[in-house]
Design a protein around this motif. Sequence first.
Motif, PDB file in Angstrom:
ATOM      1  N   UNK A 623      15.354  12.192  28.762  1.00 42.88           N
ATOM      2  CA  UNK A 623      14.511  13.072  29.589  1.00 42.88           C
ATOM      3  C   UNK A 623      13.615  12.325  30.541  1.00 42.88           C
ATOM      4  N   UNK A 624      13.953  11.076  30.859  1.00 43.19           N
ATOM      5  CA  UNK A 624      13.130  10.326  31.800  1.00 43.19           C
ATOM      6  C   UNK A 624      13.208  10.976  33.175  1.00 43.19           C
ATOM      7  N   UNK A 625      12.185  10.769  33.936  1.00 45.07           N
ATOM      8  CA  UNK A 625      12.138  11.393  35.251  1.00 45.07           C
ATOM      9  C   UNK A 625      13.089  10.705  36.213  1.00 45.07           C
ATOM     10  N   UNK A 626      13.395  11.455  37.284  1.00 51.93           N
ATOM     11  CA  UNK A 626      14.255  10.885  38.326  1.00 51.93           C
ATOM     12  C   UNK A 626      13.569   9.688  38.975  1.00 51.93           C
ATOM     13  N   UNK A 627      12.226   9.772  39.057  1.00 52.91           N
ATOM     14  CA  UNK A 627      11.445   8.668  39.592  1.00 52.91           C
ATOM     15  C   UNK A 627      11.658   7.385  38.799  1.00 52.91           C
ATOM     16  N   UNK A 628      11.611   7.506  37.457  1.00 49.21           N
ATOM     17  CA  UNK A 628      11.785   6.343  36.586  1.00 49.21           C
ATOM     18  C   UNK A 628      13.177   5.768  36.749  1.00 49.21           C
ATOM     19  N   UNK A 629      14.164   6.648  36.871  1.00 50.37           N
ATOM     20  CA  UNK A 629      15.536   6.185  37.040  1.00 50.37           C
ATOM     21  C   UNK A 629      15.679   5.394  38.324  1.00 50.37           C
ATOM     22  N   UNK A 660      24.718  -1.808  37.406  1.00 43.61           N
ATOM     23  CA  UNK A 660      25.693  -0.796  37.003  1.00 43.61           C
ATOM     24  C   UNK A 660      25.131   0.089  35.897  1.00 43.61           C
ATOM     25  N   UNK A 661      24.468  -0.540  34.923  1.00 39.48           N
ATOM     26  CA  UNK A 661      23.859   0.244  33.849  1.00 39.48           C
ATOM     27  C   UNK A 661      22.767   1.155  34.357  1.00 39.48           C
ATOM     28  N   UNK A 662      21.924   0.655  35.256  1.00 36.53           N
ATOM     29  CA  UNK A 662      20.841   1.468  35.794  1.00 36.53           C
ATOM     30  C   UNK A 662      21.390   2.651  36.580  1.00 36.53           C
ATOM     31  N   UNK A 663      22.419   2.410  37.378  1.00 35.87           N
ATOM     32  CA  UNK A 663      23.005   3.496  38.167  1.00 35.87           C
ATOM     33  C   UNK A 663      23.649   4.559  37.278  1.00 35.87           C
ATOM     34  N   UNK A 664      24.253   4.117  36.165  1.00 40.40           N
ATOM     35  CA  UNK A 664      24.859   5.116  35.283  1.00 40.40           C
ATOM     36  C   UNK A 664      23.795   6.012  34.661  1.00 40.40           C
ATOM     37  N   UNK A 665      22.667   5.405  34.267  1.00 43.88           N
ATOM     38  CA  UNK A 665      21.595   6.219  33.691  1.00 43.88           C
ATOM     39  C   UNK A 665      20.910   7.076  34.752  1.00 43.88           C
ATOM     40  N   UNK A 666      20.989   6.640  35.992  1.00 41.82           N
ATOM     41  CA  UNK A 666      20.403   7.445  37.079  1.00 41.82           C
ATOM     42  C   UNK A 666      21.341   8.562  37.507  1.00 41.82           C
ATOM     43  N   UNK A 667      22.495   8.667  36.865  1.00 45.07           N
ATOM     44  CA  UNK A 667      23.423   9.748  37.166  1.00 45.07           C
ATOM     45  C   UNK A 667      24.351   9.478  38.316  1.00 45.07           C
ATOM     46  N   UNK A 849      27.710   6.731  25.601  1.00 40.19           N
ATOM     47  CA  UNK A 849      28.118   6.024  26.811  1.00 40.19           C
ATOM     48  C   UNK A 849      28.546   7.040  27.874  1.00 40.19           C
ATOM     49  N   UNK A 850      28.058   6.847  29.126  1.00 39.72           N
ATOM     50  CA  UNK A 850      28.325   7.815  30.185  1.00 39.72           C
ATOM     51  C   UNK A 850      29.803   7.932  30.525  1.00 39.72           C
ATOM     52  N   UNK A 851      30.635   6.957  30.112  1.00 37.27           N
ATOM     53  CA  UNK A 851      32.056   6.961  30.442  1.00 37.27           C
ATOM     54  C   UNK A 851      32.720   8.272  30.029  1.00 37.27           C
ATOM     55  N   UNK A 852      32.204   8.907  28.975  1.00 36.20           N
ATOM     56  CA  UNK A 852      32.865  10.112  28.447  1.00 36.20           C
ATOM     57  C   UNK A 852      32.334  11.410  29.050  1.00 36.20           C
ATOM     58  N   UNK A 853      31.336  11.327  29.910  1.00 38.01           N
ATOM     59  CA  UNK A 853      30.680  12.528  30.416  1.00 38.01           C
ATOM     60  C   UNK A 853      31.642  13.438  31.174  1.00 38.01           C
ATOM     61  N   UNK A 854      32.366  12.900  32.168  1.00 42.91           N
ATOM     62  CA  UNK A 854      33.265  13.754  32.960  1.00 42.91           C
ATOM     63  C   UNK A 854      34.393  14.307  32.105  1.00 42.91           C
ATOM     64  N   UNK A 855      34.940  13.502  31.214  1.00 39.97           N
ATOM     65  CA  UNK A 855      36.010  13.976  30.344  1.00 39.97           C
ATOM     66  C   UNK A 855      35.503  15.110  29.449  1.00 39.97           C
ATOM     67  N   UNK A 856      34.321  14.936  28.913  1.00 36.23           N
ATOM     68  CA  UNK A 856      33.722  15.940  28.031  1.00 36.23           C
ATOM     69  C   UNK A 856      33.506  17.252  28.781  1.00 36.23           C
ATOM     70  N   UNK A 857      32.900  17.159  29.971  1.00 34.78           N
ATOM     71  CA  UNK A 857      32.561  18.373  30.724  1.00 34.78           C
ATOM     72  C   UNK A 857      33.823  19.122  31.144  1.00 34.78           C
ATOM     73  N   UNK A 858      34.839  18.399  31.607  1.00 34.17           N
ATOM     74  CA  UNK A 858      36.069  19.059  32.053  1.00 34.17           C
ATOM     75  C   UNK A 858      36.786  19.726  30.888  1.00 34.17           C
ATOM     76  N   UNK A 859      36.858  19.060  29.746  1.00 37.06           N
ATOM     77  CA  UNK A 859      37.505  19.649  28.571  1.00 37.06           C
ATOM     78  C   UNK A 859      36.731  20.880  28.077  1.00 37.06           C
ATOM     79  N   UNK A 860      35.419  20.796  28.098  1.00 40.96           N
ATOM     80  CA  UNK A 860      34.573  21.932  27.666  1.00 40.96           C
ATOM     81  C   UNK A 860      34.806  23.133  28.569  1.00 40.96           C
ATOM     82  N   UNK A 861      34.952  22.858  29.861  1.00 46.33           N
ATOM     83  CA  UNK A 861      35.207  23.954  30.810  1.00 46.33           C
ATOM     84  C   UNK A 861      36.568  24.590  30.543  1.00 46.33           C
TER      85      UNK A 861
END
Length: 949
Positions: A623-629, A660-667, A849-861
Motif C-alpha cells: 500500500x505504499x504511495x505512488x510518490x514512494x514508488x 528493474x525491481x523498482x519499476x516492477x513495484x511501481x507497476x 513476484x510480479x511475474x505472475x500478475x498478468x497471468x493471474x488477472x487474465x485467468x481470473x477474467x
Amino acid sequence: MSAREAEVLALLGDHLSNAEIAARLFISVRTVESHVSSLLRKLELPDRRALSRLATASATDTDNAAEAPARPAPTRPAPLPAPLTAFVGRVRERAELAAAVQAHRQVTAVGPGGVGKTRLALAVAAELAGGFADGVWFVDLVPVADPARLWPVVAAAVGVGEQPGRGIEETVSAALADREALLVLDNCEQIRDAVAPFLERLLTACPRLRVLATSRARLMVPFERVHPVPPLALSGGDESDAVALFMDRAAAVGWPPGPSVAAGVVALCEGLGGMALAIELAAARWATLGLDGLTAGLSDQLRILTGGARADDRHRSVRAVLDWSHDLLEPDDRALLRRVSVFAAPFTAEAAAEVAGFAPLEPSAVADGLGRLAEQSLLAVAPSATGTRYRALETIRQYGTERLADAGEQTDTRSRHLGWCLTAADALTGPNAHKADTSDRPVRFDALADDLRTALAWAADRAELRADARRLARSLAELAFARKLLGEAQQRYEQAAALVGHDAATTIGVGTGADTGAADLRHAAAVAGCRRLGDDAYRLHRAAADAARRAGNTVDAGRDLAAAATVAYRFSSEFAELPAVDEVADLLAQARELARGGGPAADAALGLAEAAVLADAFGAIQGSSENSAQQTVERAEHAVALAQVAGGPVAESAALDALSGAQSWAGDPFAAAAAARRRIDLLAPLPPTPASTHELADALAMAAGTALGVGRLPEALRWGGHLAEHPLLADAVHHATSWLLITDALAGRADRVLAGSTGFLDAWERGGRPRSLSLGPAAASVAMVHGLRGEHDARAPWLTVVDLAGTAAEHRYGYGAVFDAMVLLHHGDPDAALDRIAPAPEEMWKRVCWVWLHWYAALRTEASVLAGHPDARERITATRTLVTGNPVATAQVDRAEALLDGDVPRQLAAAAAFDAAGCPYQAARTRLLAGGDHATAGRTALAELGLTP
C-alpha cells in the motif's frame, strides 16, 4: 659331438645352406655357423665340402660316423606350486595370456612387484598343462643371485644332472631337445642379463619347448612376446576384480564386509591402484582397522600395508616388494625414481628433465632413465595428445617420496617442481595465454591440476615461499573457475588472500596501498555468488573491507562494505541465515563514511547499495504511495547513472537490476523487462571473470522471468535457453532449466517439459533441495503438465516438490494459483478455478513476484466468464487496462470477451493472436472452445502437444 651338431652334420650331407639348415632346425644362422666351426675343429676337417662328404658317407656306413651319445631323460615334472588361497578374477587376462603362450614360443608376463604376475602365470600354466605331452616345469628364480647358477637351477628343476664330458648347459638342452613342454621361469628380473642368452640357447636346441617367464622388466630379446600384467580391474564398481579380491581375503579373517561398506571398499581399492598384493595386505587388516582406518591409511600405504611372516619375505609388505625392485636399479635410476615422485599426475620426459635433471643426474640422461624405469615396471607409460607421459602408482610414488627425504633432496626437488608448476600455470593464465587458441585449455589444466595442488600444499607451509605460493593459488583459482570447479576456485582465492599474512600492511607500510588480499577476497565473493551462497558472499565482502582497511585504503573498504550490504538485499533468497536489518544498516552507514568523496566507482557502489536497500524496503511495504514508488525508481536510476560514469558494465548491470525491481513495484512491468534486457547487452561482450559470470547468469534468469511476466514467450524461451546452456550452471540443472520449464509449460509443450523434468528433479535433490523464486514455479509447471494430461498420480509428488522448493505465499497467490487454475479450466471446472484465484489482482500481487500478475488477472477474467460471474464484464475491462502490451494476456482477455458475447470470429482471431505470441496451447484451447469444426482442430492440436482435450 652333440645331438645338435649331429643334426647339422646330417643336413650338410643333404647339401643345404646355413640359412636352410637354420630354417629346418628353428635356429639362427649364427648358431648354424657356430656348429659348423665346431664340427670342423672336432673332426679335424679342412672345409665345408669335407664335412658334406663325411656326412654322405655316414648315411651309408654308420661305422664311419661319430655316434651321438644317448640323451639324458628329464624326470616327470613336479606338480605346480599349489596356491593356498583362491585365484580371483582376471578372466580376460587369463584368456589373453593363455592365447599368447599357445601362439608364441616365449612369452614374458611383465608388471610391477605385487601386481599378481606369479599367480596369473600359475593359473595359466595349470590351465594349459594338459596340452603339453611332457607337462609343465616351474622354476622359481628368486633364490638365484649369481647368473652362473641359472643353468644348474633349471637342471635341478627338470631333474637332470651333469654328465661326464658334457657341460650342464649341453645336458639340459639335450634333455629337453625333443620334449613338448612348458617351462615357467618366475621372477627373472634380478638376473635378466643371464636369462636372455639362456633362453636363446635353450629354445634353439629345443624346438618343441615353450617358455612363460614372469619379470618386472622385459627380457629384451627379439623372439620375446611381452604380455603386460595390469593391476586388477577397477571398472564395475563393487563387482570389479579388485573388490572381489578384497572381499574374499577380508572374509578369510573372520569379518566379511557387508553391502553397507561396498562404496567405501571400491574407493579403497581405487586408492590402492588395483595392486593385488596391496589389496590382500589391506584385507588382512580389515578386522582390526575397518574401512575408516584403512581409508585413513591410504596416505601412508607403506606403513599400513604390512603382513606377517611369509615364505617369500619380499611379499611380507609393499615396502619389501619395492625394496627388491629398488635394489636392482643403478644409482642414477634410483635418483630419478625418487625425484619424479614429486609429480602427482602423469608427466612428460621434458617435465622430468626440468625437475629431476640436476647433479649428479644430467638432464640429457633423464629420458633414457625414464625408459629403464618403465622397463622395470616402476613407471607406467601412456600416450597422450601432448606426447608420451609417465606415471607411478601411488604406492611407488610414496616410496619414492620417502627415498627423496632419505637422500636429503626433498627441498631442491620440490622447489624445482614448484618452479615448473608456476611456469606451466603462467602459460595458461598469463597475459599471453588469452591471445592464443584456448580450446585445449581445459585438457591442459586437467593434466596439470594435481601437480599445481601438490606444489601449492608444499609451498604454502614455507614462509620463504609465500609469494610463490600466493601466485600459484591465484593461478589455480582462475583455472579452477574456468573449469567450473567453483568450490575450489573460491577456496583458492581465499587461500591466496590468507597467504598475504596479516602483517603485510605493517611490513610494507600502512597507507601505501599495500596488498593485503582484498582483491582476492572480492574474487572469492563473486565465486560464492556464482555458487548461490549468499552467506559466503556477504562474509567475503566484509573480509575484503577489513583487508582494505589494513592496507590503509578506506575508500575501497567503503566500497566493499557497500557491496556486502547490497548482497544482503539483492540476493536475500540465497542466504541460509539473513543478517539482521540493523547490522546491514550499520554496514551501509560505515560505507558512506569511508567511501564518500572517493570517486566515481565509490559513488556507484554506494548508489547501488542505497538503491538495493530502498527497493527491497519499498517492496516489503504494502500500500505504499505512488510518490514512494517513484522515489524508489529515481534512486535506482541515479545508481545506474553513477555506474555509467564509473565505466563498469558489471556495476551498471547490478544497478539496472535494482531499477528493474523498482519499476516492477511501481507497476511498470514493461520497463522492468526492458531494464533486464539491457543487462545482457552490457555483459555479453565481457570476458568470463567471476563477477561478470555471476552477473550474466543472474541477468539471463531475470530477462527470462520478466519476458514471461509481460507475455513475450519467444524471448523467455530465448533467454531461458541461454541460461540452460550457461557453462557455469552445468552442474546446477535445476537452476539452469527452471525458466525454460516454466515457459514451455505455459506454452503447452508437454513433451519438452516432461523430458526436462527428470534432470531438474535429480539436480534439485543433489543440490540439497533449495528454495528460490524460480524453483517453486518450475516444479509447479511440471505438476501442471501432468494435470493437463490427466495424470493425477504423477502430479501429486510434484506438488510435494512445489511445497519444498517454493514459498507458501507464492504457491497460494502467485504461480500456484496460476497453474492450478489452468488445470481446472482445462478440465472444464471454471467454478473451482475461480475459487482458486478469487482474490482481486490488486489484493494479491504485492505478496508475490510480479511475474505472475498478468497471468493471474487474465485467468481470473476468463474463469469469471466461464463460471457466469456477474462482474465478468467489469473484470474484462479492468484486466484489459492492466495487461495492455502483453500479447498473451491480451489475447486471453479478447477470448474471454468473445466467449461472453458468443462471437466466434473474435475467438478465432484470439487463436491466431496466441499462435503469433508463441502460445500453441491457448491457441488450440481457443479453437476447442469455439466449437464445431474448430473444436476438432483444437483437439488435434492438443493431442500433438501431448495433452488430453
